[in-house]
Write an enzyme that holds these catalytic residues in place. Sequence first.
Site, PDB file in Angstrom:
ATOM      1  N   ASP A   1       0.847  -1.193   0.000  1.00 51.59           N
ATOM      2  CA  ASP A   1       0.000   0.000   0.000  1.00 51.59           C
ATOM      3  C   ASP A   1       0.884   1.244   0.000  1.00 51.59           C
ATOM      4  O   ASP A   1       1.802   1.345   0.818  1.00 51.59           O
ATOM      5  CB  ASP A   1      -0.913  -0.010   1.223  1.00 51.59           C
ATOM      6  CG  ASP A   1      -2.049   0.981   1.131  1.00 51.59           C
ATOM      7  OD1 ASP A   1      -1.783   2.175   0.842  1.00 51.59           O
ATOM      8  OD2 ASP A   1      -3.203   0.594   1.365  1.00 51.59           O
TER       9      ASP A   1
ATOM     10  N   ASN B   1     -12.771  -3.572   4.633  1.00 49.05           N
ATOM     11  CA  ASN B   1     -13.709  -2.479   4.862  1.00 49.05           C
ATOM     12  C   ASN B   1     -14.866  -2.624   3.883  1.00 49.05           C
ATOM     13  O   ASN B   1     -14.649  -2.949   2.712  1.00 49.05           O
ATOM     14  CB  ASN B   1     -13.011  -1.129   4.650  1.00 49.05           C
ATOM     15  CG  ASN B   1     -11.874  -0.911   5.622  1.00 49.05           C
ATOM     16  OD1 ASN B   1     -11.969  -1.252   6.788  1.00 49.05           O
ATOM     17  ND2 ASN B   1     -10.780  -0.355   5.140  1.00 49.05           N
TER      18      ASN B   1
ATOM     19  N   GLN C   1     -14.174   2.213   3.427  1.00 50.92           N
ATOM     20  CA  GLN C   1     -13.870   1.713   2.078  1.00 50.92           C
ATOM     21  C   GLN C   1     -13.821   2.895   1.114  1.00 50.92           C
ATOM     22  O   GLN C   1     -14.791   3.631   0.987  1.00 50.92           O
ATOM     23  CB  GLN C   1     -14.916   0.698   1.609  1.00 50.92           C
ATOM     24  CG  GLN C   1     -14.589   0.120   0.249  1.00 50.92           C
ATOM     25  CD  GLN C   1     -15.607  -0.904  -0.243  1.00 50.92           C
ATOM     26  OE1 GLN C   1     -16.640  -1.136   0.369  1.00 50.92           O
ATOM     27  NE2 GLN C   1     -15.302  -1.505  -1.379  1.00 50.92           N
TER      28      GLN C   1
ATOM     29  N   VAL D   1     -12.008   2.463  -2.120  1.00 49.59           N
ATOM     30  CA  VAL D   1     -11.910   1.904  -3.472  1.00 49.59           C
ATOM     31  C   VAL D   1     -12.990   0.836  -3.598  1.00 49.59           C
ATOM     32  O   VAL D   1     -13.059  -0.075  -2.774  1.00 49.59           O
ATOM     33  CB  VAL D   1     -10.512   1.294  -3.734  1.00 49.59           C
ATOM     34  CG1 VAL D   1     -10.454   0.697  -5.137  1.00 49.59           C
ATOM     35  CG2 VAL D   1      -9.417   2.336  -3.556  1.00 49.59           C
TER      36      VAL D   1
ATOM     37  N   HIS E   1     -11.137  -5.787  -1.292  1.00 50.24           N
ATOM     38  CA  HIS E   1      -9.722  -5.990  -1.010  1.00 50.24           C
ATOM     39  C   HIS E   1      -9.511  -6.289   0.468  1.00 50.24           C
ATOM     40  O   HIS E   1     -10.303  -5.911   1.315  1.00 50.24           O
ATOM     41  CB  HIS E   1      -8.875  -4.794  -1.441  1.00 50.24           C
ATOM     42  CG  HIS E   1      -9.308  -3.475  -0.883  1.00 50.24           C
ATOM     43  ND1 HIS E   1     -10.435  -2.807  -1.323  1.00 50.24           N
ATOM     44  CD2 HIS E   1      -8.768  -2.686   0.073  1.00 50.24           C
ATOM     45  CE1 HIS E   1     -10.558  -1.664  -0.668  1.00 50.24           C
ATOM     46  NE2 HIS E   1      -9.560  -1.572   0.196  1.00 50.24           N
TER      47      HIS E   1
ATOM     48  N   HIS F   1      -6.778  -5.904   3.536  1.00 47.68           N
ATOM     49  CA  HIS F   1      -5.561  -5.266   4.032  1.00 47.68           C
ATOM     50  C   HIS F   1      -4.861  -6.255   4.960  1.00 47.68           C
ATOM     51  O   HIS F   1      -5.511  -6.881   5.805  1.00 47.68           O
ATOM     52  CB  HIS F   1      -5.888  -4.009   4.846  1.00 47.68           C
ATOM     53  CG  HIS F   1      -6.530  -2.917   4.068  1.00 47.68           C
ATOM     54  ND1 HIS F   1      -5.809  -1.936   3.435  1.00 47.68           N
ATOM     55  CD2 HIS F   1      -7.835  -2.651   3.823  1.00 47.68           C
ATOM     56  CE1 HIS F   1      -6.637  -1.105   2.837  1.00 47.68           C
ATOM     57  NE2 HIS F   1      -7.877  -1.516   3.055  1.00 47.68           N
TER      58      HIS F   1
END
Length: 111
Positions: free
Chosen positions: A28, A84, A91, A93, A97, A99
């Site tokens: 990230d 998220n 969230q 994006v 996904h 993390h």
Amino acid sequence: MTIFKRIIDREIPADIIYEDDQCLAFRDINAQAPTHIVIIPKKEIPSLAQVEIADEQLLGHLLVVARKISEQLQLTNGYRTVINCGPDAGQTVHHLHVHLLAGRSLGWPPG
């Protein structure tokens, strides 16, 4: 098209540390811990709220990949995985996904 789709398509560079036919993982650029990896499915799913029964195996695969990465990076003191879902959860994006955060003590409760 999301930034993650552009990373998958190699339109945007990323420090990719893992890739297979179902997902890829990269560091990230806005890291929230000394180790902050984002694991994304290649299938475009906007959020956890939009997963379907057919995505069950893919979701499990993302967590198995998180474990593989934790071993690869020798995260022996532990790590946290976070998904998220929606704006109140942070969230930003709209591409599902995971993390993977490590390298410091992570407090609880988060946020």
